[in-house]
Write an enzyme that holds these catalytic residues in place. Sequence first.
Site, mmCIF file in Angstrom:
data_model
loop_
_atom_site.group_PDB
_atom_site.id
_atom_site.type_symbol
_atom_site.label_atom_id
_atom_site.label_comp_id
_atom_site.label_asym_id
_atom_site.label_seq_id
_atom_site.Cartn_x
_atom_site.Cartn_y
_atom_site.Cartn_z
ATOM 1 N N GLY A 159 35.554 42.633 31.628
ATOM 2 C CA GLY A 159 36.265 43.893 31.747
ATOM 3 C C GLY A 159 37.704 43.755 32.185
ATOM 4 N N ARG A 212 33.571 56.666 40.914
ATOM 5 C CA ARG A 212 35.020 56.482 41.111
ATOM 6 C C ARG A 212 35.786 56.293 39.804
ATOM 7 N NH1 ARG A 212 35.202 50.417 43.710
ATOM 8 N NH2 ARG A 212 33.803 51.324 45.252
ATOM 9 N N HIS A 213 35.101 55.808 38.758
ATOM 10 C CA HIS A 213 35.788 55.710 37.464
ATOM 11 C C HIS A 213 34.957 56.377 36.360
ATOM 12 C CE1 HIS A 213 33.377 52.087 37.585
ATOM 13 N NE2 HIS A 213 34.268 51.343 38.205
ATOM 14 N N GLU A 229 21.707 38.828 34.055
ATOM 15 C CA GLU A 229 23.141 38.590 33.874
ATOM 16 C C GLU A 229 23.572 37.722 35.051
ATOM 17 O OE1 GLU A 229 25.774 41.773 32.708
ATOM 18 O OE2 GLU A 229 27.435 40.844 33.811
ATOM 19 N N HIS A 243 31.594 38.503 35.128
ATOM 20 C CA HIS A 243 32.330 38.822 36.357
ATOM 21 C C HIS A 243 33.443 37.794 36.593
ATOM 22 C CE1 HIS A 243 33.471 40.736 39.986
ATOM 23 N NE2 HIS A 243 32.479 41.596 39.884
ATOM 24 N N GLY A 244 34.655 38.289 36.566
ATOM 25 C CA GLY A 244 35.814 37.438 36.851
ATOM 26 C C GLY A 244 36.213 36.520 35.702
ATOM 27 N N ASP A 287 35.492 50.166 32.150
ATOM 28 C CA ASP A 287 35.605 50.978 33.380
ATOM 29 C C ASP A 287 37.052 51.319 33.725
ATOM 30 O OD1 ASP A 287 32.899 50.737 33.749
ATOM 31 O OD2 ASP A 287 33.028 49.294 35.390
ATOM 32 N N HIS A 288 37.944 50.324 33.549
ATOM 33 C CA HIS A 288 39.303 50.536 34.066
ATOM 34 C C HIS A 288 40.152 51.475 33.216
ATOM 35 C CE1 HIS A 288 38.330 48.277 37.406
ATOM 36 N NE2 HIS A 288 38.434 47.063 36.894
ATOM 37 N N ASN A 337 33.747 45.634 29.011
ATOM 38 C CA ASN A 337 33.606 46.639 30.063
ATOM 39 C C ASN A 337 34.896 47.474 30.128
ATOM 40 O OD1 ASN A 337 33.935 47.849 32.674
ATOM 41 N ND2 ASN A 337 32.190 46.672 33.388
ATOM 42 N N THR A 362 34.930 45.769 43.804
ATOM 43 C CA THR A 362 34.121 45.568 42.600
ATOM 44 C C THR A 362 32.783 44.973 43.053
ATOM 45 O OG1 THR A 362 34.029 44.496 40.423
ATOM 46 C CG2 THR A 362 35.162 43.286 42.165
ATOM 47 N N THR A 363 31.830 44.835 42.120
ATOM 48 C CA THR A 363 30.511 44.290 42.469
ATOM 49 C C THR A 363 30.708 42.920 43.130
ATOM 50 O OG1 THR A 363 29.763 45.317 40.426
ATOM 51 C CG2 THR A 363 28.207 43.868 41.535
ATOM 52 N N GLU A 370 25.780 49.678 33.663
ATOM 53 C CA GLU A 370 25.459 49.044 34.947
ATOM 54 C C GLU A 370 25.199 50.161 35.950
ATOM 55 O OE1 GLU A 370 28.936 46.803 35.880
ATOM 56 O OE2 GLU A 370 28.711 45.486 34.165
ATOM 57 N N ARG A 430 28.987 54.116 38.781
ATOM 58 C CA ARG A 430 28.808 53.896 40.225
ATOM 59 C C ARG A 430 28.347 55.178 40.897
ATOM 60 N NH1 ARG A 430 31.546 49.052 42.041
ATOM 61 N NH2 ARG A 430 30.911 49.779 44.069
ATOM 62 N N HIS A 490 30.130 50.893 34.136
ATOM 63 C CA HIS A 490 29.406 50.914 35.412
ATOM 64 C C HIS A 490 29.458 52.342 35.957
ATOM 65 C CE1 HIS A 490 28.852 48.855 39.618
ATOM 66 N NE2 HIS A 490 28.034 49.866 39.441
HETATM 67 N N1 PXP Z 1 29.113 42.191 35.018
HETATM 68 C C1 PXP Z 1 28.849 43.001 36.074
HETATM 69 C C2 PXP Z 1 27.433 43.158 36.501
HETATM 70 C C3 PXP Z 1 29.882 43.688 36.725
HETATM 71 O O1 PXP Z 1 29.593 44.496 37.761
HETATM 72 C C4 PXP Z 1 31.199 43.543 36.252
HETATM 73 C C5 PXP Z 1 32.301 44.311 36.907
HETATM 74 O O2 PXP Z 1 32.098 45.671 36.705
HETATM 75 C C6 PXP Z 1 31.419 42.701 35.152
HETATM 76 C C7 PXP Z 1 30.357 42.013 34.560
HETATM 77 C C8 PXP Z 1 32.779 42.499 34.576
HETATM 78 O O3 PXP Z 1 33.574 41.850 35.505
HETATM 79 P P1 PXP Z 1 35.145 41.756 35.261
HETATM 80 O O4 PXP Z 1 35.677 43.146 35.292
HETATM 81 O O5 PXP Z 1 35.616 40.920 36.410
HETATM 82 O O6 PXP Z 1 35.345 41.091 33.929
#
Ligand code: PXP
Length: 241
Positions: free
Chosen positions: A215, A48-49, A152, A193-194, A8-9, A6, A99-100, A69, A44, A42
């Site tokens: 990400g 925002r990004h 997911e 996520h995380g 996004d950042h 991911n 974040t989500t 996403e 959004r 993502h």
């Molecule tokens: N999966 C989903 C559905 C997410 O919304 C995110 C964060 O955008 C991620 C995975 C990735 O999470 P992280 O950035 O914490 O690795």
Amino acid sequence: MLLGVNIDHVATLREARRSFEPDIMTAAILAQLGGADGITVHLRQDRRHIQEEDVVILKNGISVPLNVEISLDERTVEFIRTIRPEKVCLVPENPDEITTEGGLNLLSKNIYNKTKNVIKKLHSRDIEVSIFIEPELKIVDLAKNLGADAIEINTKSYSECENIEEIEKEFQRIAECSNYASYKKKLIVNAGHGLNYDNVSPIVEIEEINELNIGHSIIAKSVFYGIEKSVKMMRDLIEKR
Ligand code: PXP
């Protein structure tokens, strides 16, 4: 196990100055060189990004599948239908969140019905649809009933555990849910996520998981090591079964 990166950042940094750099396509190419099996962004509602233009550029420029996403927002769904990325993951969105925060609450009749409609619209454009969910069997059932191709599993709670008992409990929930969704419901199982370089290894042991989406930790490490090397470091951990 596949690794979706991911990015996004990279856009978060660019938008901090409303600038043209760092370039999103360069980030995607370097992630691919590091071993990314897919690129995730993502889009959004608040943009925002990631911007719509980023999705177009990535869709036309990368050689691995693009996973976008999105929320159930009509304008975003219509835009995505015109771009036709290989995959879409439906997520809940709250404008105030950093974040989500959790999976899509399919137990709500309203959200369930809206999701059904969105899946139909995306399937009519041959887009594979995944739903971001909490690791609960009854929600897996609902995702299957909706016609999703994949789920997911949200690993946020796992990633925030503070002791070994909590970690084991959350791990079991994810493992059981993955097994159920894959064998009983014939869904593609992804997770994310995380996840980071310290907590990913146990999740890699869950054989039913097809792809991890990661990400923040990869982009954070990239500040010091660069994107290609940081992706490769994660790739190495994921390949070790
Ligand atoms: N999966 C989903 C559905 C997410 O919304 C995110 C964060 O955008 C991620 C995975 C990735 O999470 P992280 O950035 O914490 O690795």
